[in-house]
Design a protein around this motif. Structure first.
Motif, short mmCIF file in Angstrom:
data_model
loop_
_atom_site.label_atom_id
_atom_site.label_comp_id
_atom_site.label_asym_id
_atom_site.label_seq_id
_atom_site.Cartn_x
_atom_site.Cartn_y
_atom_site.Cartn_z
N ARG A 135 -4.11 0.42 -6.81
CA ARG A 135 -2.93 1.30 -6.80
C ARG A 135 -3.33 2.74 -7.06
NH1 ARG A 135 2.54 -0.35 -10.03
NH2 ARG A 135 2.39 -1.98 -8.46
N HIS A 190 -1.39 5.87 -8.13
CA HIS A 190 -0.04 6.30 -8.55
C HIS A 190 -0.18 7.03 -9.88
CE1 HIS A 190 4.21 5.90 -9.80
NE2 HIS A 190 4.48 5.77 -8.51
N ASP A 207 -2.32 -1.62 -2.39
CA ASP A 207 -1.11 -1.70 -3.22
C ASP A 207 -0.41 -0.36 -3.04
OD1 ASP A 207 0.23 -3.50 -5.40
OD2 ASP A 207 0.18 -1.53 -6.33
N ILE A 208 0.41 0.05 -4.01
CA ILE A 208 1.15 1.31 -3.88
C ILE A 208 0.16 2.46 -3.70
CG2 ILE A 208 2.69 2.95 -5.04
CD1 ILE A 208 3.96 0.68 -6.51
N THR A 229 3.54 -9.53 3.37
CA THR A 229 4.30 -9.57 2.11
C THR A 229 5.80 -9.53 2.42
OG1 THR A 229 2.49 -8.39 1.05
CG2 THR A 229 4.52 -8.57 -0.20
N PHE A 289 10.77 1.61 0.65
CA PHE A 289 10.64 1.36 2.10
C PHE A 289 9.20 1.66 2.50
CE2 PHE A 289 12.23 2.08 6.58
CZ PHE A 289 12.80 0.83 6.71
N LYS A 343 5.07 -0.64 2.49
CA LYS A 343 4.38 -1.75 3.14
C LYS A 343 5.11 -3.08 2.96
CE LYS A 343 0.43 -0.78 1.09
NZ LYS A 343 0.84 0.48 0.43
N VAL A 344 5.92 -3.20 1.89
CA VAL A 344 6.69 -4.43 1.68
C VAL A 344 8.09 -4.27 2.27
CG1 VAL A 344 7.61 -6.03 -0.05
CG2 VAL A 344 5.39 -4.93 -0.43
N ALA A 361 11.67 -3.34 -3.85
CA ALA A 361 10.32 -3.41 -3.26
C ALA A 361 9.56 -2.10 -3.49
CB ALA A 361 10.42 -3.72 -1.77
N ALA A 417 8.74 -6.19 -5.12
CA ALA A 417 7.77 -5.49 -5.97
C ALA A 417 7.28 -6.42 -7.06
CB ALA A 417 8.42 -4.26 -6.60
N ASN A 474 6.74 -12.25 -3.46
CA ASN A 474 5.84 -11.32 -2.76
C ASN A 474 4.43 -11.90 -2.56
OD1 ASN A 474 4.24 -10.75 -5.07
ND2 ASN A 474 5.60 -9.09 -5.70
P1 NAD Z 1 4.01 1.48 -0.76
O1 NAD Z 1 3.32 2.61 -1.41
O2 NAD Z 1 3.67 1.13 0.66
O3 NAD Z 1 5.61 1.68 -0.82
C1 NAD Z 1 6.27 1.94 -2.03
C2 NAD Z 1 7.68 2.42 -1.72
O4 NAD Z 1 8.35 2.66 -2.96
C3 NAD Z 1 7.72 3.74 -0.95
O5 NAD Z 1 8.88 3.79 -0.14
C4 NAD Z 1 7.84 4.77 -2.10
O6 NAD Z 1 8.41 6.00 -1.66
C5 NAD Z 1 8.75 4.02 -3.05
N1 NAD Z 1 8.63 4.47 -4.43
C6 NAD Z 1 7.50 4.81 -5.12
N2 NAD Z 1 7.81 5.20 -6.37
C7 NAD Z 1 9.16 5.08 -6.47
C8 NAD Z 1 10.08 5.34 -7.50
N3 NAD Z 1 9.66 5.83 -8.70
N4 NAD Z 1 11.40 5.10 -7.27
C9 NAD Z 1 11.82 4.64 -6.08
N5 NAD Z 1 10.98 4.38 -5.05
C10 NAD Z 1 9.68 4.60 -5.25
O7 NAD Z 1 3.77 0.24 -1.73
P2 NAD Z 1 3.91 -1.31 -1.35
O8 NAD Z 1 2.57 -1.83 -0.99
O9 NAD Z 1 5.07 -1.50 -0.43
O10 NAD Z 1 4.23 -1.92 -2.79
C11 NAD Z 1 5.54 -1.95 -3.32
C12 NAD Z 1 5.59 -3.00 -4.43
O11 NAD Z 1 5.26 -4.27 -3.89
C13 NAD Z 1 4.62 -2.76 -5.60
O12 NAD Z 1 5.22 -3.25 -6.79
C14 NAD Z 1 3.44 -3.64 -5.23
O13 NAD Z 1 2.66 -4.00 -6.36
C15 NAD Z 1 4.18 -4.84 -4.64
N6 NAD Z 1 3.38 -5.68 -3.76
C16 NAD Z 1 2.77 -5.16 -2.65
C17 NAD Z 1 2.04 -6.01 -1.82
C18 NAD Z 1 1.40 -5.51 -0.55
O14 NAD Z 1 0.88 -6.35 0.22
N7 NAD Z 1 1.45 -4.23 -0.26
C19 NAD Z 1 1.90 -7.37 -2.13
C20 NAD Z 1 2.56 -7.87 -3.26
C21 NAD Z 1 3.28 -7.02 -4.08
#
Ligand code: NAD
Length: 419
Positions: free
Chosen positions: A75, A77, A147-148, A191, A221, A223-224, A295, A318, A344
């Motif tokens: 991650r 962040h 991840d994020i 995911t 909005f 990757k998930v 998410a 998430a 997820n």
């Molecule tokens: P990402 O960076 O692709 O997307 C995150 C989204 O959340 C974006 O739209 C971002 O603008 C928004 N965001 C970030 N901070 C925010 C905040 N403070 N308030 C509101 N929105 C916010 O990340 P991702 O990969 O989609 O991951 C999202 C969640 O899913 C995380 O908790 C991650 O650990 C979990 N996750 C991801 C995967 C994966 O394959 N990518 C797998 C399992 C779990």
């Protein structure tokens, strides 16, 4: 800096304790699971484009590797800390155990806002971080993923750096890689796809069907959130709200998802999307919808706002979006929560497929990936549902119990060294 510093770690810890007590778990096994096996903190110096050097804090935490190599995302962040990374690593242990993978739990990250760095700076940071954690990662040791704030490009830089250090290509060191360097078909959307499979399984249990009057709100909005929205849109559901870090957009008649996806793929913020009603992220969480998918990040529904959340089904896309107090409040009023370690898990399941394909240098077609993903998700959902009925607990506790049951068996068989 303490492991217990973040509310997220405290929450994961208390969920572990409560599920362990409910299932009458061996207290010695429970004690071991409360702490990560190994936590590495690194300094990541980067020469910025203006010639100055800035040092970033990085981590890789391996929580438990009884079942196999560590597995977990990286991650980027501003909130990344040792405590948050340890909480996420712990959740990865339980997720891999729940869905029956031969993998342990790990997580990594750098405390940085990737939007503040140029592409060259991001690449330099990723490569130096990889060098600093290289001694504890590898296809047989610990396999990172996105991840994020990280993506396929980040994984490609990580894989290249690790391969340069070894002198030959090591695709199995990461998953979530681009297809051209050994990634798996279907990993990018896995995911979100798994989240939608779980929603469908829950609807089946409730004898309901997704129709064009089923309303959905998606918090985050990325990757998930994006693939989950695309699959629900394709099934005919009405997605009335989505959000990103800049805010949320709302249309009670349903948003044009294709338009929204094109907008964010151009790296534009939803706050700037014209022709829609703009609301806050907090308002999105409180919409009266059939399905809410948090998410984005952890801790967005707490005891402070849980009583305002009206959705009938909450699918935790998430990791840790609901605190355990929020889970209790929402379950008490009849809401159904599909817990993160189940909901997820699609990402880590297809990451596992990618790892297996990489080790065998033999690649599968998309249908094989998606069918196998569906079957594992279905089996895991049923396992949690059975546990929920058996122990008379909510889905969150049921998922922990099912996972701890597998882990406890394996940890007892392997024993402790020295004994
Ligand atoms: P990402 O960076 O692709 O997307 C995150 C989204 O959340 C974006 O739209 C971002 O603008 C928004 N965001 C970030 N901070 C925010 C905040 N403070 N308030 C509101 N929105 C916010 O990340 P991702 O990969 O989609 O991951 C999202 C969640 O899913 C995380 O908790 C991650 O650990 C979990 N996750 C991801 C995967 C994966 O394959 N990518 C797998 C399992 C779990």
């Amino acid at each position: 800096m303490s492991l217990f510093e973040s509310p997220f770690f405290q929450d994961a810890y208390s969920q572990l304790e409560s599920a362990g007590t409910k299932m009458n778990m061996d207290p010695n096994v429970l004690e071991r699971l409360k702490y990560p096996k190994r936590a590495l903190q690194v300094s990541v110096p980067v020469r910025l484009d203006d010639g100055t050097v800035k040092v970033f804090e990085g981590y890789r935490v391996q929580h438990n590797m009884t079942l196999g190599p560590g597995k977990g995302g990286i991650r980027f962040h501003p909130h990344v800390s040792l405590s948050e990374t340890a909480a996420l690593a712990m959740l990865m242990t339980f997720k891999c155990a729940l869905v029956g993978l031969p993998l342990g739990g790990a997580k990594g990250g750098i405390k940085v806002d990737p939007n503040d760095l140029s592409r060259a700076e991001l690449q330099a940071m990723t490569r130096r971080y990889t060098t600093e954690i290289a001694m504890i990662i590898g296809p047989d040791k610990d396999v990172p993923a996105p991840d994020i704030g990280t993506d396929g490009q980040t994984m490609a830089w990580l894989m290249d750096t690790y391969s340069q250090l070894n002198g030959y290509a090591v695709p199995g060191v990461v998953t979530g890689k681009p297809i051209a360097i050994g990634g798996s078909l279907g990993r990018a959307e896995s995911t979100g796809k798994g989240v939608v499979f779980c929603i469908n399984f829950a609807y089946e249990k409730l004898n309901k069907k997704i129709t064009n009057s089923t309303t959905v709100a998606i918090h985050g909005f990325g990757k998930v959130g994006v693939p989950a929205a695309e699959d629900l849109d394709a099934q005919g559901a009405k997605i009335v709200a989505i959000s990103d870090v800049s805010g949320a957009i709302y249309n009670p008649k349903g948003l044009n998802i294709k338009e929204c996806v094109s907008w964010v793929k151009e790296r534009k913020l939803l706050r700037e999307l014209p022709g829609v009603e703009h609301i806050t992220n907090e308002q999105l969480l409180e919409l009266d919808v059939d399905i809410l998918i948090p998410a984005a990040i952890d801790g967005v529904v707490t005891k402070e706002n849980a009583h305002k959340v009206k959705a009938k089904i909450i699918a935790e896309g998430a990791n840790g979006p609901l605190t355990h107090e929020a889970v209790d409040i929402i379950t008490d009023r009849g809401g159904l929560i599909i817990p993160d370690i189940l909901c997820n898990a699609g990402g880590v399941i297809v990451s596992y497929f990618e790892w297996v394909q990489g080790m065998q240098m033999f690649f599968w077609d998309l249908e094989t990936v998606n069918t196998k993903l569906h079957d594992i998700m279905k089996l895991s959902f049923e396992k949690v549902w059975v546990c929920k009925e058996k122990y008379k607990v909510n889905m969150k506790q049921a998922a922990f119990i099912a996972s701890l049951d597998r882990l406890q068996g394996a940890m007892r068989l392997r024993g402790m060294w020295p004994g």
